[in-house]
Design an enzyme around this catalytic site. Structure first.
Site, PDB file in Angstrom:
ATOM      1  N   GLY A 108      16.023  38.250  35.040  1.00 17.26           N
ATOM      2  CA  GLY A 108      17.217  38.870  34.502  1.00 17.26           C
ATOM      3  C   GLY A 108      17.511  38.519  33.066  1.00 17.26           C
ATOM      4  N   GLY A 152      14.960  39.911  40.764  1.00 22.25           N
ATOM      5  CA  GLY A 152      14.328  39.704  42.054  1.00 22.25           C
ATOM      6  C   GLY A 152      15.015  38.691  42.943  1.00 22.25           C
ATOM      7  CG  HIS A 153      16.521  34.707  41.560  1.00 26.54           C
ATOM      8  ND1 HIS A 153      17.582  33.858  41.772  1.00 26.54           N
ATOM      9  CD2 HIS A 153      16.561  35.042  40.256  1.00 26.54           C
ATOM     10  CE1 HIS A 153      18.243  33.693  40.641  1.00 26.54           C
ATOM     11  NE2 HIS A 153      17.644  34.400  39.710  1.00 26.54           N
ATOM     12  CB  THR A 212      -1.650  40.000  32.427  1.00 23.55           C
ATOM     13  OG1 THR A 212      -2.640  40.130  31.401  1.00 23.55           O
ATOM     14  CG2 THR A 212      -2.230  40.429  33.761  1.00 23.55           C
ATOM     15  CB  CYS A 229      29.899  19.902  35.889  1.00 18.28           C
ATOM     16  SG  CYS A 229      30.143  18.129  35.721  1.00 18.28           S
TER      17      CYS A 229
END
Length: 387
Positions: free
Chosen positions: A85, A213-214, A250, A337
């Site tokens: 992202g 993706g995650h 790639t 934090c």
């Protein structure tokens, strides 16, 4: 609402703390993992090569491009794969700005750091950066955006579809129309929205859209940028001309294949998954309010919100202290934090929340393997710790 209660838990979650941090990252769906494995073993070839070993990897990349496009209502050729992202946001922001004659970029004070810092980096290139304020729910009024953009001088407007902390959804179609009236391109970071709410890039009218993706059950390290056909972008990574010349290097075929499968799964389960998560989110909110009457305050829009995101402040207890007291829950606070000192969330402060309430915020985010039983258990544990 409880359709997943009898389903087998994800192997990574079985026996662990109750996972309420899906906005931070998601477990990899087993089907996405299976989609990736052949390209880490048998089909190792470079998709850009001219021999037989390139065939299956090349087909996998193009298949994934079509799967991602299918989730977004786009054309396959409008999908550019990235490392995640942050790269997609940077390519959208810097790529669009540097490819435009305009010298202003406009964003919100509540944006993800990947967007905010990409915008700030453009000051060194002679751009003006305008941060538009939001209302107490975290939404921006299209009229306020209209006052901020400059006719034929604004290169890009970048506004996230769903906020990662509060889940607040923006009126993207209206905002994109405002940007286009001034001649600017419009980018939306949909990292939190893709796969959670239905998206159609044509209906939204966006020129650029980020997905990750995650955040949607694929591995970390892969993402995509939707680039509307004809949109001019200045590439950030130069090299062999992969991804239509917009992102050299790639392709990571295994992760791209996993992202494609994750996008296909998300498309097939929508809109039912959104309805289920919204019901679980609202149940969690109701359970907390019932156990802590008068002490639970919602942060974000009450209706226009991501289905699985609940950000609340609980009177009398700091968010970090609360979560530290409940090791059986994995969640996040609405604050950052720095060097051991709690700092209220800039997002919540930008919404006009007092520093005290911002420091009391916790973000509870649900996902594919969340169940009604877990939600009720989490509410009980949080309430006991906050009592």
């Amino acid at each position: 609402m409880s359709e997943n209660d009898g389903a087998q838990a994800h192997p990574a979650l079985a026996g662990g703390a109750l996972y309420l941090d899906y906005n931070a990252t998601t477990p990899v769906d087993p089907e996405a993992l299976r989609a990736a494995l052949p390209y880490l073993t048998t089909h190792f070839g470079n998709p850009s090569s001219g021999h037989s070993y390139a065939g299956e990897p090349r087909r996998a990349v193009e298949r994934a491009r079509g799967q991602v496009a299918g989730l977004l209502g786009a054309r396959p050729g409008e999908i550019v794969f990235t490392s995640g992202g942050s790269e997609a946001d940077t390519l959208a922001v810097r790529g669009a700005a540097l490819g435009s004659p305009g010298r202003q970029v406009v964003t919100l004070a509540t944006e993800h750091p990947a967007v905010l810092r990409s915008c700030e980096s453009l000051r060194a290139d002679g751009f003006t950066v305008t941060r538009v304020p939001v209302d107490p729910h975290g939404r921006v009024d299209p009229d306020v955006l209209h006052a901020a953009v400059r006719e034929r001088q604004t290169a890009l407007v970048s506004i996230a579809y769903g906020n990662s902390e509060t889940g607040t959804l923006q009126p993207i179609a209206e905002l994109a129309a405002v940007a286009h009236e001034s001649g600017a391109l419009f980018h939306t970071d949909a990292a939190q929205a893709a796969g959670k709410v239905p998206l159609d890039v044509s209906a939204l009218g966006v020129d650029l859209l980020t997905m990750v993706g995650h955040k949607m059950y694929a591995p970390k390290g892969v993402g995509a940028l939707y680039v509307r056909s004809g949109t001019r972008l200045h590439p950030l990574i130069h090299g062999g001309g992969q991804e239509g010349g917009l992102r050299a290097g790639t392709e990571n075929v295994a992760l791209v294949a996993a992202l494609g499968k994750a996008a296909e799964l998300a498309r097939l389960e929508l809109p039912g998954s959104a309805v289920r998560l919204a019901a679980l989110r609202d149940l969690l909110h109701a359970e907390l309010e019932a156990r802590l009457p008068g002490r639970v305050h919602l942060n974000g829009h009450p209706a226009e919100r991501l289905p699985g995101t609940l950000n609340v402040s609980i009177d009398g207890v700091g968010g970090r202290a609360l979560l530290a007291a409940v090791p059986g829950i994995a969640a996040a606070t609405g604050s950052a934090c720095h060097e051991g000192v709690d700092a209220p969330s800039p997002v919540l402060l930008a919404m006009g929340l007092p520093a005290g309430r911002a420091s009391e915020a916790v973000r509870l985010s649900l996902g594919r393997w969340s169940t009604e039983r877990e939600v009720r258990q989490a509410a009980r544990l949080i309430a006991e710790a906050a009592a």
